[in-house]
Design an enzyme around this catalytic site. Structure first.
Site, PDB file in Angstrom:
ATOM      1  N   LYS A   1       0.847  -1.201   0.000  1.00 44.72           N
ATOM      2  CA  LYS A   1       0.000   0.000   0.000  1.00 44.72           C
ATOM      3  C   LYS A   1       0.881   1.249   0.000  1.00 44.72           C
ATOM      4  O   LYS A   1       2.083   1.158   0.287  1.00 44.72           O
ATOM      5  CB  LYS A   1      -0.922  -0.024   1.223  1.00 44.72           C
ATOM      6  CG  LYS A   1      -0.199  -0.023   2.564  1.00 44.72           C
ATOM      7  CD  LYS A   1      -1.121  -0.418   3.711  1.00 44.72           C
ATOM      8  CE  LYS A   1      -0.399  -0.347   5.042  1.00 44.72           C
ATOM      9  NZ  LYS A   1      -1.158  -1.008   6.121  1.00 44.72           N
TER      10      LYS A   1
ATOM     11  N   TYR B   1      15.343  29.684   9.868  1.00 45.67           N
ATOM     12  CA  TYR B   1      14.103  30.300  10.331  1.00 45.67           C
ATOM     13  C   TYR B   1      13.979  30.135  11.836  1.00 45.67           C
ATOM     14  O   TYR B   1      14.246  29.060  12.376  1.00 45.67           O
ATOM     15  CB  TYR B   1      12.909  29.624   9.652  1.00 45.67           C
ATOM     16  CG  TYR B   1      12.844  29.888   8.168  1.00 45.67           C
ATOM     17  CD1 TYR B   1      12.703  31.175   7.676  1.00 45.67           C
ATOM     18  CD2 TYR B   1      12.912  28.832   7.269  1.00 45.67           C
ATOM     19  CE1 TYR B   1      12.624  31.419   6.309  1.00 45.67           C
ATOM     20  CE2 TYR B   1      12.825  29.055   5.901  1.00 45.67           C
ATOM     21  CZ  TYR B   1      12.687  30.358   5.428  1.00 45.67           C
ATOM     22  OH  TYR B   1      12.612  30.581   4.087  1.00 45.67           O
TER      23      TYR B   1
END
Ligand SMILES: *Cc1c(COP(=O)(O)O)cnc(C)c1O
Length: 354
Positions: free
Chosen positions: A35, A252
């Site tokens: 999956k 940041y």
């Protein structure tokens, strides 16, 4: 030169890991769980590398149809079953198998107009409380499915919530076995953790996912100890070097401030490539094969590598974010994630090489 990030998919590692599953569950058939694009490794290539498996399990019916059209003859199981009667027609047409996990799917089966019969896997909820019928409800569902005009073979399945944890599987296993005892149909219970740790859960079909990609499901046992090899290695390079002075900050939010002069490498890999944005400074990575750590906050396209102990490292130095030489479990742990997440998060912009 292209942007240097690449995901290397090691096909022989996938083959090796399938053999490990076979050795651990020698009497069961193996349903390779592919999956989510083969846990982020890419669907056609994973199916091909795992083509010795006895079956494949996934969610997307179009992917299942594609596998059949590509010539795979194995059992192909839809883990969430059908979502519509059109799905049921495709399931019959392409000889797929589908999980039946809820009453609405049985009602859909009642209304299915086709003549071909479907193979169904009845899902029993043994405590995970995600999909499936409780043992009490499942007895009734079993009555509805046995002899149903649209049903061919029935397999009983369950899924464990804690096979990788100290809690283990004893309670759910007893519940499942208690329910299944009267029925002479195949059984499927085990994910990677259960098949590696609890041979008594192996039954007729095991459903390994994570281990096939070379990661350990356990916090206290490494993939290497289990004989598993990492299938995915995420690599990039340093594209710039900053010489910091004491007091300089990076990134940041200025989450890291240099206490003394030091060198920092800028790595071409960020959260838009699938690297976890929440990985804190201190998350491990390899530069030129040497263990070091990230610094500051991960940005969209780049992250910072501590070069203070790597004077030779420079622009062009090879970086491994996870995989060979740096288990993905260790990166996941540092990032407060699990290896499943990291594998699946790899984004489409990252070129894949095999
Ligand atoms: C994803 C999944 C698996 C595989 O689990 P792993 O922990 O990756 O081995 C098995 N069974 C079901 C029902 C699943 O959804």
């Amino acid at each position: 030169m292209p942007r240097p990030i690449q995901a290397h998919i090691n096909l022989s590692a996938l083959e090796n890991n399938l053999r490990v599953a076979r050795r651990a569950a020698p009497s069961a058939r193996i349903m390779a769980v592919i999956k989510a694009e083969g846990y982020g490794h890419g669907l056609p290539r994973v199916a091909e590398a795992l083509s010795a498996a006895d079956g494949f399990a996934l969610l997307d019916i179009q992917d299942a149809v594609q596998l059949r059209e590509n010539g795979y003859r194995q059992t192909i199981l839809l883990l969430e079953g059908a979502f519509s009667t059109e799905d049921m027609s495709l399931i019959a047409q392409y000889d797929l198998a589908c999980v039946i996990h809820a009453a609405w799917q049985i009602a859909m089966l009642d209304g299915y107009p086709g003549r071909e019969k479907l193979d169904v896997w009845l899902k029993v909820n043994t405590g995970m409380n995600r999909l499936g019928f409780t043992p009490q409800q499942a007895a009734q569902a079993m009555e509805q499915l046995r002899g149903h005009r649209a049903v061919r073979d029935i397999t009983l399945m369950t899924h464990f919530a804690n096979a990788d944890e100290a809690r283990g599987i004893a309670g759910p296993l007893a519940l499942f076995n208690g329910f299944a005892a009267p029925y002479r149909v195949p059984r499927s219970l085990a994910n990677s953790a259960a098949l590696l740790r609890y041979p008594e859960t192996c039954g007729d079909w095991v459903r390994p996912g994570l281990m096939l990609y070379g990661a350990s499901p356990f916090a206290d046992v490494s993939a290497q100890q289990l004989g598993l090899q990492p299938a995915m290695t995420l690599r990039s390079r340093i594209i710039a070097v900053q010489e910091l002075r004491a007091g300089d900050e990076i990134g940041y939010g200025a989450l890291f401030r240099a206490e003394h002069a030091m060198r920092v490498g800028i790595v071409a890999c960020g959260y838009a490539d699938g690297y976890p944005r929440h990985a804190p400074g201190g998350t491990p990575l390899l530069v030129d094969g040497q263990m070091t750590q990230t610094l500051g906050r991960v940005s969209m396209d780049m992250l910072y590598a501590d070069l203070s102990k790597l004077p030779q490292a420079d622009v062009g130095s090879a970086v491994t974010l996870w995989g060979e030489g740096l288990p993905i479990e260790e990166v996941a742990r540092a990032a407060g994630a699990v290896s499943y997440e990291l594998m699946c998060a790899l984004t489409a912009r990252v070129p894949v090489v095999t």
